[in-house]
Scaffold this active site. Structure first.
Site, PDB file in Angstrom:
ATOM      1  N   LYS A   1       0.988  -1.181   0.199  1.00 40.01           N
ATOM      2  CA  LYS A   1       0.328   0.049   0.093  1.00 40.01           C
ATOM      3  C   LYS A   1       0.679   1.334   0.210  1.00 40.01           C
ATOM      4  O   LYS A   1       2.041   0.669   0.297  1.00 40.01           O
ATOM      5  CB  LYS A   1      -0.917   0.188   1.084  1.00 40.01           C
ATOM      6  CG  LYS A   1      -2.088  -1.186   1.415  1.00 40.01           C
ATOM      7  CD  LYS A   1      -2.876  -1.412   0.328  1.00 40.01           C
ATOM      8  CE  LYS A   1      -4.019  -0.023   0.909  1.00 40.01           C
ATOM      9  NZ  LYS A   1      -4.970  -0.212   0.296  1.00 40.01           N
TER      10      LYS A   1
ATOM     11  N   ASP B   1      -6.043   2.679  -7.381  1.00 38.47           N
ATOM     12  CA  ASP B   1      -6.798   3.803  -5.485  1.00 38.47           C
ATOM     13  C   ASP B   1      -6.839   4.562  -6.778  1.00 38.47           C
ATOM     14  O   ASP B   1      -6.798   5.546  -6.835  1.00 38.47           O
ATOM     15  CB  ASP B   1      -5.042   3.464  -4.890  1.00 38.47           C
ATOM     16  CG  ASP B   1      -6.042   3.942  -3.320  1.00 38.47           C
ATOM     17  OD1 ASP B   1      -6.272   3.226  -2.894  1.00 38.47           O
ATOM     18  OD2 ASP B   1      -5.150   5.217  -2.731  1.00 38.47           O
TER      19      ASP B   1
END
Length: 299
Positions: A186, A236
C-alpha cells in the site's frame, strides 16, 4: 447446553464443506450465549412466563427480499441450547434468494429453549444475510461486465471467516484472509521502500513465490510496475476515465483491481472500464443487517 462432540455430524460436515471451521463457530456461539446467560444464569422472562413442559413451533421468516446466509450457524445455536430436543426443518440453503415473507427455517421443541436461543440465532443469521444481500447488489450491478466484487480485511474482529463466507454466499470473491497469505503493498509501504518498484522487489526477495499486489495512484506508477513484471495492481481512488486508460496501458498483462471510495451507484461505470475486480470494504464494515424474524406459531 451440549458439548461440541454431541452436535449432529451432518451439520458439522455441512459447515466444513462450506469452508468454515465448525469448532470455531461453536466457540463463537458459546461466547455469545454467555453474554445472554452469564455464569450459568437463566432466561428469567421465559422461566417466569412459560411452563417448563410447554412446547412450541416457530418460523424464521424474511421480512424483506434478499440473500440468506448463516442459517447453518443459527441451527447450531439451537442445537447448542436444546440438543436433540429441537427439531429443525425447512431450512433453505445459504445463498438462496428469498422474498419478503418467505419462511427460511422452522424450529420446534420446548418453548423456553426456543426463546433462549432466538436472539443469538438471529444475530448470526441477520448479520450474515445482510453481508450476502449487500454483496448480491454489487454482483447484479456488475452483471454484463468482466469485473467481480471482492471483499477486504475490513471485517469485524473475530468474524472474518463468517463474513467472508457470507460474501461468497452473495456471489462475491474473497480477497486475502490474512497479512501473510498474500503481500499487498500500500501507499505507506511504497513511501517506506522508496517507490513502487523497490517495494515490489523487496517483497520478491524476502518471500519468493508469494503473490504480490501493489497499489498505484497514477499511471506512471502503473507503467513502472508493468515494466517490472508485476502481475497484480490495485488502482487506488482513480476516476473512471483514468481507470479505462490504465486498462488500455495494461493490455492484459496484469490483473487490475479498482478500490477506494467506490459506491454501488458507480459500480457499473467502473466495471465497464475493463478492470478485473472491484474491492469493497463496505460489504463487511458498514453492512445493514437483513431483517429476519422468529415468530411462535399459535397452535
Amino acid at each position: 447446553m451440549i458439548p461440541y462432540a454431541a452436535l449432529p455430524a451432518d451439520l458439522v460436515t455441512e459447515l466444513s464443506a462450506a469452508g468454515l471451521d465448525p469448532a470455531a463457530i461453536y466457540a463463537d456461539i458459546v461466547r455469545a450465549l454467555e453474554e445472554d446467560l452469564p455464569n450459568g444464569a437463566v432466561d428469567t422472562t421465559s422461566a417466569a412466563t412459560i411452563s417448563a413442559e410447554a412446547r412450541g413451533r416457530a418460523d424464521f421468516a424474511a421480512r424483506e427480499p434478499g440473500v440468506v446466509a448463516g442459517l447453518g450457524v443459527a441451527a447450531m445455536v439451537f442445537r447448542y441450547v436444546m440438543g436433540d430436543e429441537v427439531e429443525i426443518t425447512d431450512r433453505v440453503a445459504d445463498g438462496t434468494r428469498v422474498a419478503e415473507g418467505d419462511v427460511v427455517m422452522r424450529v420446534a421443541g420446548r418453548t423456553r429453549g426456543l426463546l433462549t436461543a432466538e436472539r443469538t440465532a438471529l444475530n448470526f443469521a441477520s448479520h450474515l444475510s445482510g453481508v450476502a444481500t449487500a454483496t448480491s447488489h454489487w454482483v447484479e450491478a456488475l452483471e454484463g461486465t468482466n469485473a467481480r466484487v471482492l471483499d477486504t480485511r475490513k471485517t469485524l474482529p473475530g468474524w472474518r471467516a463468517l463474513q467472508k463466507y457470507a460474501v461468497r454466499c452473495g456471489g462475491g470473491v474473497n480477497h486475502r484472509f490474512s497479512l501473510s497469505d498474500m503481500a499487498m503493498v500500500k501507499d505507506n509501504h511504497v513511501i517506506a521502500a522508496g517507490g513502487v518498484v523497490p517495494a515490489l522487489e523487496a517483497v520478491r526477495a524476502a518471500y519468493p513465490g508469494l503473490q504480490i499486489e501493489v497499489e498505484v495512484t497514477d499511471l506512471d506508477q502503473l507503467r513502472e510496475l508493468l515494466d517490472a513484471g508485476c502481475d497484480r495492481i490495485l488502482l487506488d481512488n482513480m476516476s473512471s476515465p483514468m481507470m479505462a486508460e490504465a486498462v488500455a496501458i495494461n493490455a492484459g498483462r496484469a490483473v487490475l483491481e479498482a478500490s477506494g471510495g467506490l459506491t454501488l451507484e458507480r459500480a457499473r461505470e467502473v466495471g465497464e472500464t475493463g478492470v478485473d475486480f472491484i474491492s469493497v470494504g463496505a460489504l463487511t464494515h458498514s453492512v445493514k443487517v437483513f431483517d429476519i424474524g422468529m415468530d411462535l406459531v399459535d397452535e
